[in-house]
Design an enzyme around this catalytic site. Structure first.
Site, PDB file in Angstrom:
ATOM      1  N   GLY A 116      36.720  45.299  33.316  1.00 27.39           N
ATOM      2  CA  GLY A 116      37.981  45.866  33.747  1.00 27.39           C
ATOM      3  C   GLY A 116      38.202  45.822  35.242  1.00 27.39           C
ATOM      4  O   GLY A 116      39.317  46.019  35.708  1.00 27.39           O
ATOM      5  N   LEU A 117      37.170  45.547  36.011  1.00 29.57           N
ATOM      6  CA  LEU A 117      37.268  45.550  37.469  1.00 29.57           C
ATOM      7  C   LEU A 117      36.863  44.192  38.019  1.00 29.57           C
ATOM      8  O   LEU A 117      36.435  44.062  39.151  1.00 29.57           O
ATOM      9  CB  LEU A 117      36.347  46.629  38.057  1.00 29.57           C
ATOM     10  CG  LEU A 117      36.575  48.028  37.499  1.00 29.57           C
ATOM     11  CD1 LEU A 117      35.481  48.977  37.948  1.00 29.57           C
ATOM     12  CD2 LEU A 117      37.930  48.542  37.918  1.00 29.57           C
ATOM     13  N   SER A 137      34.368  42.234  36.684  1.00 26.84           N
ATOM     14  CA  SER A 137      32.915  42.130  36.697  1.00 26.84           C
ATOM     15  C   SER A 137      32.463  40.689  36.574  1.00 26.84           C
ATOM     16  O   SER A 137      31.413  40.320  37.116  1.00 26.84           O
ATOM     17  CB  SER A 137      32.326  42.962  35.561  1.00 26.84           C
ATOM     18  OG  SER A 137      32.982  42.678  34.349  1.00 26.84           O
ATOM     19  N   SER A 138      33.232  39.841  35.883  1.00 34.23           N
ATOM     20  CA  SER A 138      32.841  38.439  35.746  1.00 34.23           C
ATOM     21  C   SER A 138      32.828  37.752  37.104  1.00 34.23           C
ATOM     22  O   SER A 138      31.873  37.056  37.453  1.00 34.23           O
ATOM     23  CB  SER A 138      33.769  37.711  34.773  1.00 34.23           C
ATOM     24  OG  SER A 138      35.120  37.850  35.156  1.00 34.23           O
ATOM     25  N   ASP A 198      40.754  37.818  41.675  1.00 32.29           N
ATOM     26  CA  ASP A 198      39.507  38.572  41.600  1.00 32.29           C
ATOM     27  C   ASP A 198      38.557  38.191  42.730  1.00 32.29           C
ATOM     28  O   ASP A 198      38.043  39.042  43.458  1.00 32.29           O
ATOM     29  CB  ASP A 198      38.823  38.323  40.249  1.00 32.29           C
ATOM     30  CG  ASP A 198      39.674  38.755  39.076  1.00 32.29           C
ATOM     31  OD1 ASP A 198      40.614  39.547  39.284  1.00 32.29           O
ATOM     32  OD2 ASP A 198      39.399  38.307  37.957  1.00 32.29           O
TER      33      ASP A 198
END
Length: 391
Positions: free
Chosen positions: A118-119, A121-122, A166
């Site tokens: 959700g933040l 992370s990938s 991201d």
């Protein structure tokens, strides 16, 4: 760090390095970067830690505190995707190898400081791993190279149609600044917190859900947006090339308004989100510059609404979390985020009401989804420096 302790348990020695990449939040600018839009975001003071040591035989050997399966490959022979958590890091190796000669592998243990997902992370785990892999191979990447290689691995190896939101937030951000990024040309501004702005904290509400972007309808929605853009180019008589070269940024909002009624409804909805989100980002950056947290928060709530109704994303649990946030005193704005591995909602909140917000949102959410007790969680965070600005 637990990852350092686990490294010692496995290998009987201390790790030689520790990499860290922060997670990110994007209050305004969702589902925009992949079509060359604009975004606003922050890195936060939670993220991925990676304890590691070099392996001179070129082998990469990884374990995660969040996943049981160990992963292994050779630095010059990544191979095909295995369908597990380490595909993101296989992709990072694959992307780095295209640009640099690699001879040294590594062994390491990965730890997330919040429940994964959700933040971004990938992207965070890719960036922490890339930092370590570059260090053991004595490679120095500039910030844009780091962003581009992480992006290449996730998009072209893992197969998720991401943009650079991201990676950019996690690399370029600075504490107490809003990152305002144009994904067309990678130009960005770090807008400081105004002295007149109300104090705020960042609240993270983890839904307790688990799912993967690569296996979700994320790619399909990106394709629907691109199909709408491709059709708008044709309907307006504009020149166009290959499908994958069609970007919403290259078609004006006026053209969209003129021809939107001729698009299939799903395509029109995706376009509606993209164009209105572009406007929200620009308005949000100016609100932040003025120190107007109320206006910025309102735009973030509007972004969440459009993601639900126009982009048509979000599981019922995430949507309910968003609705609860909108009805909770002390929350300036927020939206749901994810789902690389899981999904959450993020919010900008009044620090003096943090305890009430935690109790109220938790009570209302678990009333709706009691089976998620023990999986749902609440966390308070602050803005933080991205990897390029860490001392």
């Amino acid at each position: 760090m637990r990852c350092e302790e686990r490294f010692f348990e496995i290998y009987g020695k201390e790790p030689e390095g520790l990499s860290f990449s922060p997670y990110r939040i994007c209050p305004i600018g969702a589902h925009s970067d992949h079509n060359l839009g604009k975004i606003t975001g922050f890195a936060i003071d939670k993220g991925i830690h990676f304890a590691y040591a070099p392996k001179q035989n070129g082998v990469v050997e990884l374990q995660s505190l969040q996943f049981l399966k160990r992963a292994q490959w050779h630095i010059r022979d990544v191979g095909e995707k295995a369908g597990d958590w380490a595909d993101y890091l296989r992709g990072a190796t694959w992307a780095l190898l295209k640009k640099y000669s690699l001879s040294v592998g590594l062994c390491g243990v990965i730890e997330g400081s919040l429940p994964i997902g959700g933040l971004s992370s990938s992207a965070a785990v890719i960036l922490a791993f890339l930092d370590a892999l570059c260090k053991v191979n004595q490679i120095k990447l500039n910030p844009q190279e780091l962003i581009d290689i992480a992006f290449d691995g996730e998009k072209n190896y893992v197969g998720v149609n991401v943009g650079t939101l991201d990676q950019s937030c996690e690399v370029l951000s600075r504490k107490d600044h809003l990152l305002y990024l144009d994904c067309r040309d990678n130009q960005y501004e770090l807008i400081p917190v105004s002295p007149t702005m109300k104090p705020y904290n960042i609240a993270i509400f983890f839904s307790g859900l688990e799912h993967s972007l690569a296996g979700s309808k994320y790619n399909m929605r990106v394709d629907e947006l691109r199909a709408g853009v491709y059709a708008l180019q044709a309907l307006s008589g504009a020149e166009y090339g290959k499908f994958e070269q069609a970007f919403a940024r290259d078609v004006s909002f006026e053209t969209y308004k003129q021809y939107k009624d001729r698009l299939p409804i799903p395509w029109a909805k995706r376009c509606e989100h993209w164009y209105t989100e572009f406007q929200r980002v620009e308005a949000g950056a100016e609100a932040w510059r003025r120190g107007d947290l109320d206006s910025y928060g309102k735009l973030s709530f509007e972004s969440g609404w459009s993601s639900i109704h126009n982009w048509e994303s979000g599981a019922p649990e995430q949507i309910r979390l968003y609705e609860i946030m909108r009805q909770t005193d002390g929350i300036y704005g927020g939206r749901f985020s994810g789902a690389g591995f899981k999904g959450c909602c993020m919010a900008l909140i009044d620090p003096t009401k943090a305890e009430y917000i935690e109790e109220h949102v938790t009570q209302e959410y678990l009333k709706a989804f009691p089976h998620l007790k023990g999986k749902y969680s609440f966390h308070l965070c602050q803005t933080a420096d991205g990897m390029a600005n860490q001392r």
